[in-house]
Design a protein around this motif. Structure first.
Motif, PDB file in Angstrom:
ATOM      1  N   GLY A 145       0.754  -1.289   0.021  1.00  0.00           N
ATOM      2  CA  GLY A 145      -0.194   0.057   0.099  1.00  0.00           C
ATOM      3  C   GLY A 145       0.775   1.342   0.130  1.00  0.00           C
ATOM      4  O   GLY A 145       1.768   1.208  -0.190  1.00  0.00           O
ATOM      5  N   GLU A 146       0.254   2.451   0.401  1.00  0.00           N
ATOM      6  CA  GLU A 146       0.927   3.417   0.330  1.00  0.00           C
ATOM      7  C   GLU A 146       1.823   3.902   1.647  1.00  0.00           C
ATOM      8  O   GLU A 146       2.850   4.249   1.465  1.00  0.00           O
ATOM      9  CB  GLU A 146      -0.374   4.700  -0.010  1.00  0.00           C
ATOM     10  CG  GLU A 146       0.385   6.189   0.072  1.00  0.00           C
ATOM     11  CD  GLU A 146      -0.702   7.197  -0.458  1.00  0.00           C
ATOM     12  OE1 GLU A 146      -1.628   6.543  -1.200  1.00  0.00           O
ATOM     13  OE2 GLU A 146      -0.730   8.282   0.097  1.00  0.00           O
ATOM     14  N   GLY A 147       0.954   4.017   2.686  1.00  0.00           N
ATOM     15  CA  GLY A 147       1.398   4.315   3.923  1.00  0.00           C
ATOM     16  C   GLY A 147       0.617   4.369   5.064  1.00  0.00           C
ATOM     17  O   GLY A 147      -0.451   4.433   4.702  1.00  0.00           O
ATOM     18  N   PRO A 148       1.129   4.447   6.131  1.00  0.00           N
ATOM     19  CA  PRO A 148       0.131   4.303   7.342  1.00  0.00           C
ATOM     20  C   PRO A 148      -0.784   5.613   7.661  1.00  0.00           C
ATOM     21  O   PRO A 148      -0.371   6.557   7.380  1.00  0.00           O
ATOM     22  CB  PRO A 148       0.950   4.049   8.617  1.00  0.00           C
ATOM     23  CG  PRO A 148       2.414   4.120   8.375  1.00  0.00           C
ATOM     24  CD  PRO A 148       2.390   4.418   6.554  1.00  0.00           C
ATOM     25  N   GLY A 149      -1.747   5.266   8.167  1.00  0.00           N
ATOM     26  CA  GLY A 149      -2.835   6.195   8.347  1.00  0.00           C
ATOM     27  C   GLY A 149      -2.851   6.455   9.776  1.00  0.00           C
ATOM     28  O   GLY A 149      -1.773   5.691  10.764  1.00  0.00           O
ATOM     29  N   GLU A 193      -3.226   2.962  11.677  1.00  0.00           N
ATOM     30  CA  GLU A 193      -1.807   2.233  11.716  1.00  0.00           C
ATOM     31  C   GLU A 193      -0.722   2.694  12.502  1.00  0.00           C
ATOM     32  O   GLU A 193      -0.030   1.824  12.935  1.00  0.00           O
ATOM     33  CB  GLU A 193      -1.613   2.108  10.152  1.00  0.00           C
ATOM     34  CG  GLU A 193      -2.516   1.440   9.308  1.00  0.00           C
ATOM     35  CD  GLU A 193      -3.857   2.131   8.686  1.00  0.00           C
ATOM     36  OE1 GLU A 193      -3.815   3.382   9.002  1.00  0.00           O
ATOM     37  OE2 GLU A 193      -4.697   1.636   8.646  1.00  0.00           O
ATOM     38  N   PRO A 250      -0.360  -2.562   9.634  1.00  0.00           N
ATOM     39  CA  PRO A 250      -0.679  -2.107   8.298  1.00  0.00           C
ATOM     40  C   PRO A 250      -2.167  -2.271   8.026  1.00  0.00           C
ATOM     41  O   PRO A 250      -2.862  -3.325   8.651  1.00  0.00           O
ATOM     42  CB  PRO A 250      -0.124  -2.720   7.184  1.00  0.00           C
ATOM     43  CG  PRO A 250       0.277  -4.330   8.022  1.00  0.00           C
ATOM     44  CD  PRO A 250       0.470  -3.839   9.339  1.00  0.00           C
ATOM     45  N   PHE A 251      -3.142  -1.252   7.370  1.00  0.00           N
ATOM     46  CA  PHE A 251      -4.415  -1.440   6.894  1.00  0.00           C
ATOM     47  C   PHE A 251      -5.198  -2.114   8.189  1.00  0.00           C
ATOM     48  O   PHE A 251      -5.977  -3.239   7.943  1.00  0.00           O
ATOM     49  CB  PHE A 251      -4.340  -2.432   5.743  1.00  0.00           C
ATOM     50  CG  PHE A 251      -4.294  -1.771   4.597  1.00  0.00           C
ATOM     51  CD1 PHE A 251      -4.835  -1.090   3.770  1.00  0.00           C
ATOM     52  CD2 PHE A 251      -2.567  -2.157   3.864  1.00  0.00           C
ATOM     53  CE1 PHE A 251      -4.602  -0.433   2.754  1.00  0.00           C
ATOM     54  CE2 PHE A 251      -2.426  -1.392   2.973  1.00  0.00           C
ATOM     55  CZ  PHE A 251      -3.522  -0.529   2.124  1.00  0.00           C
ATOM     56  N   ASN A 254       3.634  -1.502   3.198  1.00  0.00           N
ATOM     57  CA  ASN A 254       3.540  -0.322   2.506  1.00  0.00           C
ATOM     58  C   ASN A 254       4.657   0.298   1.871  1.00  0.00           C
ATOM     59  O   ASN A 254       5.722  -0.317   2.347  1.00  0.00           O
ATOM     60  CB  ASN A 254       2.974   0.845   3.442  1.00  0.00           C
ATOM     61  CG  ASN A 254       1.427   0.543   3.771  1.00  0.00           C
ATOM     62  OD1 ASN A 254       0.626   0.788   3.085  1.00  0.00           O
ATOM     63  ND2 ASN A 254       1.287   0.457   5.290  1.00  0.00           N
ATOM     64  N   HIS A 259      -6.731   1.620  -4.897  1.00  0.00           N
ATOM     65  CA  HIS A 259      -6.604   1.502  -3.262  1.00  0.00           C
ATOM     66  C   HIS A 259      -7.743   1.508  -2.664  1.00  0.00           C
ATOM     67  O   HIS A 259      -8.646   2.306  -3.004  1.00  0.00           O
ATOM     68  CB  HIS A 259      -5.543   2.873  -3.023  1.00  0.00           C
ATOM     69  CG  HIS A 259      -5.127   2.830  -1.403  1.00  0.00           C
ATOM     70  ND1 HIS A 259      -6.166   2.837  -0.479  1.00  0.00           N
ATOM     71  CD2 HIS A 259      -3.776   2.753  -1.186  1.00  0.00           C
ATOM     72  CE1 HIS A 259      -5.250   2.682   0.810  1.00  0.00           C
ATOM     73  NE2 HIS A 259      -3.831   2.405   0.199  1.00  0.00           N
TER      74      HIS A 259
HETATM   75  N1  URA Z   1      -3.422   2.870   3.682  1.00  0.00           N
HETATM   76  C1  URA Z   1      -2.208   2.583   3.177  1.00  0.00           C
HETATM   77  O1  URA Z   1      -1.846   2.644   2.032  1.00  0.00           O
HETATM   78  N2  URA Z   1      -1.666   1.588   4.056  1.00  0.00           N
HETATM   79  C2  URA Z   1      -2.283   1.377   5.176  1.00  0.00           C
HETATM   80  O2  URA Z   1      -1.519   0.632   6.163  1.00  0.00           O
HETATM   81  C3  URA Z   1      -3.485   1.872   5.613  1.00  0.00           C
HETATM   82  C4  URA Z   1      -3.997   2.753   4.714  1.00  0.00           C
END
Ligand code: URA
Length: 214
Positions: free
Chosen positions: A49-53, A56, A62-63, A89, A172
């Motif tokens: 994925g992209e990165g933590p929100g 997370e 993650p996610f 991510n 996504h």
């Molecule tokens: N969106 C992401 O790309 N990664 C995550 O871990 C959570 C949300």
């Protein structure tokens, strides 16, 4: 569990410990937790994925927010659970800005992605998946090619990744959650279809190289 699984598990745990102290970019100043990634250390299928929100960043996993729930739901359509796959991510720390006293996620900057690249490289080099699904454009830009056009190129298979036999990008889940009505359903189904195609690719690769179980 085979020796290969054990070895990957140890290597990933060591790498995760190292990453927990990373100070390569300024995101280390605002993060709560490094979100390294988790799942089957010998997974044939990896989601990037992209990165933590916010969720997370708070949990280090993650996610785990609404996008994660949607990803789980779409995987379940094909009988896939988090135990089967590995999820991580491109960016390991939350990218955010403060806006009117509210903290909000923002897209990763190129210097942050550059600083983080080596963690993902080492992670994928350990796991050696058969198939990677990039969730969203930042992951596709990093792992498939620059200027990836998600709406045109999602679902298209690419060969020649240094990390796996086949790589593809899917919408996504957070993007899907921003759609409404029929558009939401269409986007959700496209993620379900892309995950199904990724599962079939794994089965195809397994037939060619029957050493990894799924
Ligand atoms: N969106 C992401 O790309 N990664 C995550 O871990 C959570 C949300």
């Amino acid at each position: 569990m085979s020796d290969v699984n054990d070895e990957n598990s140890v290597l990933l745990a060591q790498l995760s410990e190292e990453a927990a102290n990373c100070q390569s970019c300024s995101l280390s100043l605002t993060r709560n937790k490094v979100v390294f990634g988790e799942g089957n250390p010998n997974a044939p299928l990896v989601f990037v994925g992209e990165g933590p929100g916010q969720n997370e960043d708070a949990t280090g996993r993650p996610f785990v927010g609404r996008a994660g729930a949607l990803l789980d739901e779409c995987m379940r359509e094909h009988g896939i659970t988090r135990n089967h796959v590995y999820i991580c991510n491109v960016l390991k720390c939350r990218a955010c800005i403060v806006e009117n006293t509210r903290i909000r996620n923002r897209p990763p900057q190129s210097d942050e992605l550059d600083s983080c690249r080596d963690w993902l490289h080492r992670q994928l080099t350990i796991i050696k998946p058969m198939v990677i699904v990039c969730l969203g454009a930042p992951a596709a830009n990093s792992l498939i090619h620059k200027d990836f056009k998600m709406l045109k190129e999602r679902g298209k298979w690419f060969d020649g990744s240094p990390y796996c036999r086949h790589i593809v990008a899917a919408l996504h889940p957070a993007y899907i959650l921003r759609q409404h009505g029929e558009e939401f359903e269409t986007a959700r189904h496209s993620l379900i279809d892309d995950i199904g195609a990724a599962r079939m690719k794994v089965i195809q690769v397994k037939r060619e190289t029957p050493s990894k179980l799924f």
